[in-house]
Motif scaffolding. Sequence first.
Motif, PDB file in Angstrom:
ATOM      1  N   ASP A   1      40.197  47.367  43.783  1.00  0.00           N
ATOM      2  CA  ASP A   1      40.275  45.917  43.565  1.00  0.00           C
ATOM      3  C   ASP A   1      41.678  45.357  43.742  1.00  0.00           C
ATOM      4  O   ASP A   1      41.978  44.250  43.324  1.00  0.00           O
ATOM      5  CB  ASP A   1      39.721  45.555  42.179  1.00  0.00           C
ATOM      6  CG  ASP A   1      40.482  46.232  41.043  1.00  0.00           C
ATOM      7  OD1 ASP A   1      41.450  46.973  41.326  1.00  0.00           O
ATOM      8  OD2 ASP A   1      40.092  46.028  39.872  1.00  0.00           O
TER       9      ASP A   1
ATOM     10  N   ARG B   1      42.861  36.143  53.858  1.00  0.00           N
ATOM     11  CA  ARG B   1      43.164  36.912  52.657  1.00  0.00           C
ATOM     12  C   ARG B   1      43.434  38.375  52.972  1.00  0.00           C
ATOM     13  O   ARG B   1      44.170  39.054  52.266  1.00  0.00           O
ATOM     14  CB  ARG B   1      42.001  36.813  51.660  1.00  0.00           C
ATOM     15  CG  ARG B   1      41.737  35.421  51.123  1.00  0.00           C
ATOM     16  CD  ARG B   1      42.857  34.952  50.221  1.00  0.00           C
ATOM     17  NE  ARG B   1      42.935  35.723  48.976  1.00  0.00           N
ATOM     18  CZ  ARG B   1      43.811  35.455  48.013  1.00  0.00           C
ATOM     19  NH1 ARG B   1      44.682  34.476  48.153  1.00  0.00           N
ATOM     20  NH2 ARG B   1      43.839  36.185  46.919  1.00  0.00           N
TER      21      ARG B   1
ATOM     22  N   GLY C   1      48.147  37.684  42.830  1.00  0.00           N
ATOM     23  CA  GLY C   1      48.499  38.722  41.874  1.00  0.00           C
ATOM     24  C   GLY C   1      49.957  39.117  41.980  1.00  0.00           C
ATOM     25  O   GLY C   1      50.781  38.408  42.557  1.00  0.00           O
TER      26      GLY C   1
ATOM     27  N   THR D   1      43.694  44.080  39.230  1.00  0.00           N
ATOM     28  CA  THR D   1      42.887  43.319  40.178  1.00  0.00           C
ATOM     29  C   THR D   1      43.710  42.209  40.835  1.00  0.00           C
ATOM     30  O   THR D   1      44.375  41.428  40.152  1.00  0.00           O
ATOM     31  CB  THR D   1      41.681  42.687  39.463  1.00  0.00           C
ATOM     32  OG1 THR D   1      40.898  43.728  38.872  1.00  0.00           O
ATOM     33  CG2 THR D   1      40.820  41.898  40.439  1.00  0.00           C
ATOM     34  N   GLY D   2      43.676  42.174  42.163  1.00  0.00           N
ATOM     35  CA  GLY D   2      44.375  41.129  42.899  1.00  0.00           C
ATOM     36  C   GLY D   2      45.823  41.431  43.242  1.00  0.00           C
ATOM     37  O   GLY D   2      46.459  40.655  43.959  1.00  0.00           O
TER      38      GLY D   2
ATOM     39  N   THR E   1      48.641  36.653  48.185  1.00  0.00           N
ATOM     40  CA  THR E   1      48.089  37.137  46.933  1.00  0.00           C
ATOM     41  C   THR E   1      48.469  36.228  45.778  1.00  0.00           C
ATOM     42  O   THR E   1      49.564  35.658  45.757  1.00  0.00           O
ATOM     43  CB  THR E   1      48.560  38.571  46.633  1.00  0.00           C
ATOM     44  OG1 THR E   1      47.936  39.024  45.436  1.00  0.00           O
ATOM     45  CG2 THR E   1      50.076  38.633  46.437  1.00  0.00           C
TER      46      THR E   1
END
Length: 507
Positions: free
Chosen positions: A360, A292, A387, A468-469, A385
Motif C-alpha cells: 500500500d 498517480r 504521504g 499507506t500512501g 504523493t
Amino acid sequence: MPANSLPGKVATAPPRPTKIEPTAPERLAASIGARLEHVDAARPVTGVTLRAQHVQRGDLFAALPGSRAHGADFAHEAIEAGAVAVLTDPAGAERQSLKDVPVLIHDDPRAVLGAAAATVYGNPSQRLKVLGVTGTSGKTTTTYMLEAGLAAAGLTTGLVGGVEMRIAGERITSALTTPEAPDLQALFAVMLEQGVTHVPMEVSSHALALGRVGGTHYAAGAFTNLSQDHLDFHPDMEDYFRTKAKLFDGRADLEIVCTDTPWGERLVKPTTITVSTAHEATWTASDIVVSRSGSQTFYAHGHGRKLPVEILLAGSYNVANALTAIAVLDAIGVDEKAIVAGLAKVQVPGRMERVDLGQDFTAVVDYSHKPAAVALALDAVRARTDGRVIVVLGCGGDRDAAKRPLMGEAAAVRADLTIVTDDNPRSENASDIRAQMLAGVPADRRDTVVEIADRRAAIRHAVAQARTGDVVVVAGKGHETGQEVAGVIHPFSDRDELTAAIREVAK
C-alpha cells in the motif's frame, strides 16, 4: 597503473569482428602521425588492444603510460601472445623488449589510439549511425528512449552504455559507460557484421577526456544537462563542461542540446537543434500531466508539428530526456508514429524503477547519485504523493567527496525520513563518508535523519517505517548488482533487497 594491467579487475575480453582486412604498420603509422621504427620486421595488423591479457595474434599492442607503471612494461607478455607491433610514447619505446618488433611512436599514444583502432577495424562508425548522448544525468534514459524509437521503426540497433551493451538485442555485460577505444571500435565492427544500422551510445566525460571515443564519428550528438559530479576527476565544473563540449567539436553531423540549464545554452550554434521544457526552443513540451503512478503525457512541439507523447517514467527531467530523444530521432529521419510508439514502452533498469508487490505504499529504486539528481528524483515523487517520502541514500568512496554534504542536504530538505547508509565505500572508511553526508544536513532537519551503516538493514528500516500512501526511494546504486568494499565486490541489488524487505514486512 595503466589499463594494460589491473589485477583483480581485468574485464572479460570484448567481442571482435570475424573478418578484418589486414593493415600494414606503415599505413597505420601514417594514419595517426606516428614514427615507425624496426619496420624491417613488420607484419600486418589485424586487431588492437591495450590489455596484454587480451592480445590475439596479429594485434597492435597499445603500451600507454600510467600513473604507477608503463604499459611498455607488459610488452614482452603481449609480444609472446602474438602482438606484431606496439604503439607507445618515446619513453616506452626505450624498453629493451621492443627492439625487435615494429614500434609506432607518438608523443600522446592515448590520443591517437581510437583513430588507430578505427583504421584497423575499417572505420565502422562511418558506416553506422552512432547517436551519442552526453551530460551529467539522463544519458542512460535518453539512449534507451532512442533505442525504443529506432526499434519501433523496424531498425536493427546496438546500444552502448553503463547499464549494458546490446548487439541486435543480445546483451553484453558493460564494465564502463564507454569501453576503451580499441574495444569500442571492435564492438562497432561486430555490430556491422550482425546487421546493426543505428547505435545509441552514452558518452561520458571520462571517455572524452581519455580518448576512448577517439576515431568515432557521430551521426548525432546530444547534450542533456550538467550538474556537480566527477570533481574527483575534473578540477572544476568549467573543466567538466569543456570536456563534455568535445562531443560538439565537429565530430557529430547533427547537434541536439537541451537548453534548460546555462551550460546547455553555451553549446548552442546557429545550426543546433535545441530542446527545452522551460523556454523557446526547436522542440518544447506542453500540457504535461502526471498520473498517480508517475507516468506522464504531454505534447511535443517542433517544426510546426504536435506529437502526443506518453512515457512511463516520472519526473520533469524525463520529459526533457524524452524531448531530446524525439529531437534526435526526428533529425535522423525516424517517422513520428514510430517515435511516439517507442517512447510509450520505455522502462529503464534502476531509473525510477518501481517495485510493486501489491503493497500500500510506492517503492522505487533510482540511480541518482549526485546532488541535482537526488533533488530531482525526490521532487518527482513528492509531486505525486500525499504521504511521506522516505529515502535511503549513500555516497560512493574514491569519488568526488565534495558532493557528499550536498547530497545529504538535498535528501534531508526533501524527505520526511532520510536514512544515510553505505553505497560502495571502495577503499575509504565508510563511516567517514557517512559523516561527510551528515555534515550537510541542515540543523532543523537533523531529527528526520538516521544513520544505518548496513545497506540491507537500511532498506528494511525504510520499508518498516512506510505507511499507506508513502513513497520509499532507494537511491544511488540503481541497476548495480554489487557493493564494493575494500576492493571486494559483494553481490548486492537494491531491487532484490527492496523486494525482500517488502515481502518480509508483509508476512
